[in-house]
Design an enzyme around this catalytic site. Structure first.
Site, short mmCIF file in Angstrom:
data_model
loop_
_atom_site.label_atom_id
_atom_site.label_comp_id
_atom_site.label_asym_id
_atom_site.label_seq_id
_atom_site.Cartn_x
_atom_site.Cartn_y
_atom_site.Cartn_z
N HIS A 161 87.52 10.60 -3.33
CA HIS A 161 88.59 10.83 -2.34
C HIS A 161 89.93 10.37 -2.90
CE1 HIS A 161 87.81 6.56 -1.98
NE2 HIS A 161 88.98 6.44 -1.40
N ASP B 211 93.26 8.41 -1.30
CA ASP B 211 93.60 7.68 -0.09
C ASP B 211 94.70 8.45 0.65
OD1 ASP B 211 91.78 5.70 -0.83
OD2 ASP B 211 93.31 4.50 -1.85
N HIS C 32 89.52 8.88 -6.75
CA HIS C 32 88.65 7.78 -7.16
C HIS C 32 87.40 7.72 -6.28
CE1 HIS C 32 91.45 6.33 -4.09
NE2 HIS C 32 90.57 5.40 -3.76
N ARG D 145 78.61 -5.86 -4.02
CA ARG D 145 79.97 -5.85 -4.57
C ARG D 145 80.98 -5.88 -3.43
NH1 ARG D 145 83.38 -1.20 -5.60
NH2 ARG D 145 85.10 -1.96 -6.85
C1 OGA Z 1 88.78 2.62 -0.57
C2 OGA Z 1 88.27 2.64 -1.97
C3 OGA Z 1 87.15 1.54 -3.78
C4 OGA Z 1 86.46 0.25 -4.08
O1 OGA Z 1 88.45 1.66 0.16
O2 OGA Z 1 89.53 3.56 -0.22
O3 OGA Z 1 88.52 3.59 -2.65
O4 OGA Z 1 86.35 -0.07 -5.26
N1 OGA Z 1 87.58 1.60 -2.43
O5 OGA Z 1 86.03 -0.43 -3.16
NI NI Z 2 90.16 4.71 -1.81
#
Ligand code: OGA
Ligand code: NI
Length: 360
Positions: free
Chosen positions: A221, A223, A277, A287
């Protein structure tokens, strides 16, 4: 039967040890992680105090919309405390976490795969999200968490995240000065635009998973927000799409991950890229990541400054408000890699009066 299925819960304590995962969490093979580990993306650590910061940030935003910062002025003890508070929250019994349950159409509260609006390609994670208003409008972070979680679980959490969000907002405005300078519109333009930001903070908790190659912690996605400042713990799992493949971002204690989101891409008239990402999970360890999503005030019109629009660079996106884009992602569309395009297509099909009213 349907009733029963809805009552299945994402109980990390159970699911993280299971060798089979519920089918709702299984992603199609073309979207799931490949068996070979993603090659690391070599991203420079940008020192916010250094001379070349404007050029380095500008280059990063034009290529992937992604960079790491150090010397950012965020106290290491605050980062640690923010992570400790995440552990404290996510290891609570489910019923305690559900006191903050996120409701349909809402962007705040506690959510996990099974409690959202979707039935397939569910993310292997739990989240707690809340609003932060730099202008102090509405309920603050501390009040919200105290109200939802009560004295025992909400007091300390609220104090820590109120402070954390204040620091993130301050740092975002500093980054906005750098972004403005790098785009040639002066240091003040975007700082003023975001001075009264109405942002979102999200705690992401990804339990271990015994089938890490079949699911995703967070699907691919961009953001929809403006700028994201993320701090990941040292487990690893964040991946960025660069040069036609997924590349991993090695965790670095003390560094903050920054990425451009869709709203800033529109504000820059498409000069800066909203970063694509995702997050993968693993079978060894849970994590954590802390994400601060900088957002404009709800009814502020998102429109690039005149300097970024000319005959060679016509407007790429129509005027819109953050309220309209947020609402679109809550009600009509699950944020993915095409959110901004889908939103602007949708917007152009809508009658215009509300937006014009907001713009005047
Ligand atoms: C998000 C995201 C990535 C992560 O919360 O939008 O891309 O590493 N998180 O948690
Ligand atoms: Ni994100």
């Amino acid at each position: 039967m349907v009733q029963q299925q809805q009552q299945v819960v994402f109980d990390a304590a159970v699911l993280s040890g299971e060798t089979d995962i519920p089918s709702q969490f299984i992603w199609p093979p073309d979207e799931s992680p490949s068996p070979e580990a993603a090659e690391e993306l070599d991203v420079p650590l940008i020192d916010l105090g250094a001379d070349e910061v404007v050029r380095l940030v500008g280059d990063a935003c034009q290529s992937h919309g992604f960079f790491l910062v150090v010397n950012h002025g965020i106290d290491a003890a605050l980062l640690e405390e923010a992570h400790r508070c995440m552990d404290a929250f996510f290891t609570l019994p489910l019923a305690e976490k559900q006191r903050a349950q996120r409701r349909a159409g809402d962007s705040c509260g506690y959510a996990s795969g099974f409690t959202g609006r979707f039935a397939s390609k569910l993310p292997w994670k739990e989240t707690l999200s809340f609003r932060y208003s730099a202008a102090g409008g509405g309920e603050g972070v501390a009040e919200y968490l105290l109200r939802k979680l009560g004295e025992e679980h909400g007091r300390r959490l609220g104090e820590v995240y109120e402070r954390y969000c204040g620091e993130m907002s301050r740092l975002s405005l500093e980054l906005m000065e750098v972004l403005g300078e790098s785009l040639g519109v002066g240091r003040g333009h975007f700082r003023r635009f975001f001075e009264r930001n109405d942002s979102i903070m999200r705690l992401n908790y990804y339990p271990a998973c015994q089938r890490p190659l079949e699911t995703l912690g967070t699907g691919p996605h961009c953001d929809p927000t403006s700028l994201t400042i993320l701090h990941q713990d040292n487990v690893g799992g964040l991946e960025v799409w660069a040069e036609g493949r997924w590349r991993s971002i090695r965790p670095r204690t003390g560094a903050l991950v920054v990425n451009v989101g869709d709203t800033f891409m529109a504000l820059s008239n498409g000069r800066y890229r909203s970063c694509l990402h995702r997050a993968v999970v693993n079978s060894r360890a849970a994590r954590r990541s802390l994400a601060f999503f900088l957002c404009p005030e709800m009814d502020r019109v998102v429109r690039p400054p005149g300097e970024l629009v000319d005959d060679d660079n016509p407007r790429e996106y129509p005027d819109f408000t953050w309220r309209a884009l947020l609402d679109f992602t809550q009600r009509h569309y699950r944020a993915d890699m095409r959110t901004l395009q889908a939103f602007t297509d949708w917007l152009q099909r809508q009658p215009q009066p509300q937006l014009q009213a907001a713009a005047t």
